[in-house]
Design an enzyme around this catalytic site. Structure first.
Site, PDB file in Angstrom:
ATOM      1  N   ARG A  49     -12.099  11.510  -4.524  1.00 28.57           N
ATOM      2  CA  ARG A  49     -11.505  10.359  -3.830  1.00 28.57           C
ATOM      3  C   ARG A  49     -12.595   9.362  -3.462  1.00 28.57           C
ATOM      4  O   ARG A  49     -12.427   8.165  -3.583  1.00 28.57           O
ATOM      5  CB  ARG A  49     -10.729  10.803  -2.563  1.00 28.57           C
ATOM      6  CG  ARG A  49     -10.329   9.625  -1.687  1.00 28.57           C
ATOM      7  CD  ARG A  49      -9.218   9.894  -0.677  1.00 28.57           C
ATOM      8  NE  ARG A  49      -9.290  11.192  -0.039  1.00 28.57           N
ATOM      9  CZ  ARG A  49     -10.224  11.573   0.841  1.00 28.57           C
ATOM     10  NH1 ARG A  49     -11.177  10.751   1.222  1.00 28.57           N
ATOM     11  NH2 ARG A  49     -10.197  12.788   1.354  1.00 28.57           N
ATOM     12  N   TYR A 102       4.830 -12.630  -6.963  1.00 27.98           N
ATOM     13  CA  TYR A 102       5.360 -11.432  -7.624  1.00 27.98           C
ATOM     14  C   TYR A 102       6.267 -10.693  -6.622  1.00 27.98           C
ATOM     15  O   TYR A 102       5.912 -10.531  -5.450  1.00 27.98           O
ATOM     16  CB  TYR A 102       4.183 -10.566  -8.058  1.00 27.98           C
ATOM     17  CG  TYR A 102       4.573  -9.196  -8.522  1.00 27.98           C
ATOM     18  CD1 TYR A 102       5.219  -9.016  -9.735  1.00 27.98           C
ATOM     19  CD2 TYR A 102       4.311  -8.072  -7.739  1.00 27.98           C
ATOM     20  CE1 TYR A 102       5.584  -7.758 -10.160  1.00 27.98           C
ATOM     21  CE2 TYR A 102       4.676  -6.810  -8.160  1.00 27.98           C
ATOM     22  CZ  TYR A 102       5.314  -6.658  -9.368  1.00 27.98           C
ATOM     23  OH  TYR A 102       5.677  -5.409  -9.780  1.00 27.98           O
ATOM     24  N   ASP A 175      -4.726 -13.552  -6.923  1.00 29.97           N
ATOM     25  CA  ASP A 175      -4.157 -12.565  -7.831  1.00 29.97           C
ATOM     26  C   ASP A 175      -4.314 -13.124  -9.247  1.00 29.97           C
ATOM     27  O   ASP A 175      -3.637 -14.079  -9.626  1.00 29.97           O
ATOM     28  CB  ASP A 175      -2.683 -12.318  -7.484  1.00 29.97           C
ATOM     29  CG  ASP A 175      -2.036 -11.243  -8.366  1.00 29.97           C
ATOM     30  OD1 ASP A 175      -2.495 -11.056  -9.507  1.00 29.97           O
ATOM     31  OD2 ASP A 175      -1.059 -10.618  -7.915  1.00 29.97           O
ATOM     32  N   LYS A 200      -1.365  -4.671 -16.402  1.00 33.98           N
ATOM     33  CA  LYS A 200      -0.932  -5.768 -17.263  1.00 33.98           C
ATOM     34  C   LYS A 200      -1.985  -6.047 -18.339  1.00 33.98           C
ATOM     35  O   LYS A 200      -2.234  -5.190 -19.169  1.00 33.98           O
ATOM     36  CB  LYS A 200      -0.593  -6.983 -16.402  1.00 33.98           C
ATOM     37  CG  LYS A 200       0.228  -6.639 -15.130  1.00 33.98           C
ATOM     38  CD  LYS A 200       1.617  -6.120 -15.417  1.00 33.98           C
ATOM     39  CE  LYS A 200       2.338  -5.557 -14.183  1.00 33.98           C
ATOM     40  NZ  LYS A 200       2.368  -6.404 -13.001  1.00 33.98           N
TER      41      LYS A 200
HETATM   42  C1  LIG Z   1       2.642  -6.267 -11.589  1.00 32.58           C
HETATM   43  C2  LIG Z   1       2.025  -7.215 -10.646  1.00 32.58           C
HETATM   44  C3  LIG Z   1       1.535  -6.793  -9.402  1.00 32.58           C
HETATM   45  C4  LIG Z   1       1.698  -5.360  -8.888  1.00 32.58           C
HETATM   46  O1  LIG Z   1       0.977  -4.454  -9.641  1.00 32.58           O
HETATM   47  P1  LIG Z   1       1.430  -2.925  -9.889  1.00 32.58           P
HETATM   48  O2  LIG Z   1       0.365  -2.421 -10.783  1.00 32.58           O
HETATM   49  O3  LIG Z   1       2.789  -2.964 -10.520  1.00 32.58           O
HETATM   50  O4  LIG Z   1       1.470  -2.271  -8.550  1.00 32.58           O
HETATM   51  C5  LIG Z   1       0.924  -7.726  -8.594  1.00 32.58           C
HETATM   52  N1  LIG Z   1       0.793  -9.017  -8.961  1.00 32.58           N
HETATM   53  C6  LIG Z   1       1.271  -9.463 -10.148  1.00 32.58           C
HETATM   54  C7  LIG Z   1       1.100 -10.902 -10.498  1.00 32.58           C
HETATM   55  C8  LIG Z   1       1.889  -8.591 -11.019  1.00 32.58           C
HETATM   56  O5  LIG Z   1       2.374  -9.039 -12.182  1.00 32.58           O
END
Ligand SMILES: *Cc1c(COP(=O)(O)O)cnc(C)c1O
Length: 380
Positions: A49, A102, A175, A200
């Site tokens: 961890r 999101y 983000d 992603k």
């Molecule tokens: C998918 C997504 C998230 C969240 O991420 P997870 O890996 O699904 O927890 C946050 N911000 C954006 C822009 C996203 O597309």
């Protein structure tokens, strides 16, 4: 290291294994590490961890690619966001969030962090005046932006918002999931922390869920690292390894995502079944100039409004063959979805509700002609 992006993606944090010469960092699938004497771990590793060499390789690579001091990876993008929020904020603090964030980010703020005592205001982050009006000097700890935004592809001016946030002694958090560090490096424009859902584009193959934070500053990086361990929302070694494997090809994948998306956006813009195309690469997009200033290219995400309203939008989503009807984005395969009923259903009835006629495409790296033919059939 003074290397280019693609070189860093393949080599940063990824030197051959010193013991065996393995070219690829091994999956250190271990929870604990033998110590030579009481309190003397060999390379500083005591428990996975707190630290794991496979995760360290990914963390170092991401910090290099974003041009930050500290990279940290997590079990998901939302786990990264939660760790960041509760490192930087205390109950009673205020944050500014995008009015088309999101859906999961919105849910984290509105249903979880609010109950914990965090105040938030949703603002149109493509409008610096709206962000300035939402900031509460002395209380706002974070100005949080996505750019491009999900799913409306709005563009926030990172440098302008960094100035506003810093004047109010708040942090600018970006983000960067939609752009990836290949297309946009927010820290170079003044951001303090970059957030990723590595699920992603960074992972890129729709086979692993993960998240990351990159801090511009080492002191904040240390506090985040403390909370990564104290809160425990880490990714496992195999997930870190898969993500690192995806990362190596990020540059070539992004260029093909952009090539294909540009062709599809141009095609949709001329189609009678489409009322409006939202793609920052098109000259008529209201954020085009800002996007051109801070992005290398414009990404693989396109949203559009169906001319026949909600039922038409749903029918298009149900009719494609190559574009897979699914949530998520950023993988090599093309996906289609209806944000109002799928990814953004949790924002229904809130200030973040999305238009019912909206369709979102994650344009993959298949042959562009095949993708165009699939959309042609579905749009009828
Ligand atoms: C998918 C997504 C998230 C969240 O991420 P997870 O890996 O699904 O927890 C946050 N911000 C954006 C822009 C996203 O597309």
């Amino acid at each position: 290291m003074d290397y280019g992006f693609e070189t860093l993606a393949i080599h940063a944090g990824q030197e051959p294994d010193p013991r065996t010469g393995a070219v690829i960092p091994p999956i250190y699938q271990t929870s604990t590490y033998a110590q030579d004497a009481v309190g003397s771990p060999r390379l500083g590793y005591e428990y996975s961890r707190s630290g794991n060499p496979t995760r360290d390789a990914l963390q170092e690579a991401l910090a290099a690619l974003e041009g930050g001091r500290t990279g940290l990876t997590f079990a998901s993008g939302l786990a990264a966001e939660d760790t960041l929020l509760r490192t930087v904020c205390q109950p009673g603090d205020h944050v500014v969030i995008p009015d088309d964030a999101y859906g999961g980010t919105y849910r984290l703020f509105s249903r979880v962090a609010e109950r914990w005592g965090l105040n938030w205001t949703a603002a149109k982050v493509s409008d610096p005046d709206a962000v300035a009006a939402a900031i509460r000097p002395g209380h706002t700890r974070i100005v949080w932006v996505e750019t491009p935004t999900n799913p409306l592809l709005g563009i926030a001016d990172i440098a302008a918002l960094a100035g506003l946030a810093h004047d109010a002694e708040a942090l600018l958090v970006v983000d960067n999931t939609f752009a990836s560090p290949y297309l946009q490096q927010p820290i170079a424009h003044g951001a303090d922390v970059v957030v990723h859902s590595t699920t992603k584009y960074i992972g890129g193959h729709s086979d692993v869920v993960g998240g990351a934070l990159v801090a511009a500053d080492a002191e904040l990086g240390e506090r985040l690292a403390y909370h990564q361990n104290a809160m425990g929302a880490i990714n496992g070694p195999f997930d870190a390894w898969l993500t690192l494997r995806g990362l190596k090809t990020l540059g070539v994948r992004m260029d093909r995502h952009c090539d294909n998306a540009e062709r599809i956006a141009d095609y949709l813009a001329t189609h009678a079944g489409v009322a409006e195309v939202l793609y920052p690469g098109r000259a008529e997009h209201p954020g085009h100039e800002v996007a051109a200033k801070q992005m290398r290219r414009f990404g693989g995400m396109i949203s559009f409004r169906a001319a026949g309203g909600e039922e038409h939008a749903v029918r298009i989503c149900n009719s494609t063959q190559l574009f897979v009807l699914a949530e998520s984005l950023g993988g090599v395969e093309s996906l289609i979805e209806h944000p109002g009923r799928m990814t953004h259903a949790s924002a229904a009835g809130s200030p973040l509700e999305v238009p019912a006629d909206l369709v979102r495409l994650s344009v993959g790296i298949e042959t562009a002609d095949d993708l165009l033919a699939d959309l042609e059939r579905a749009l009828g």
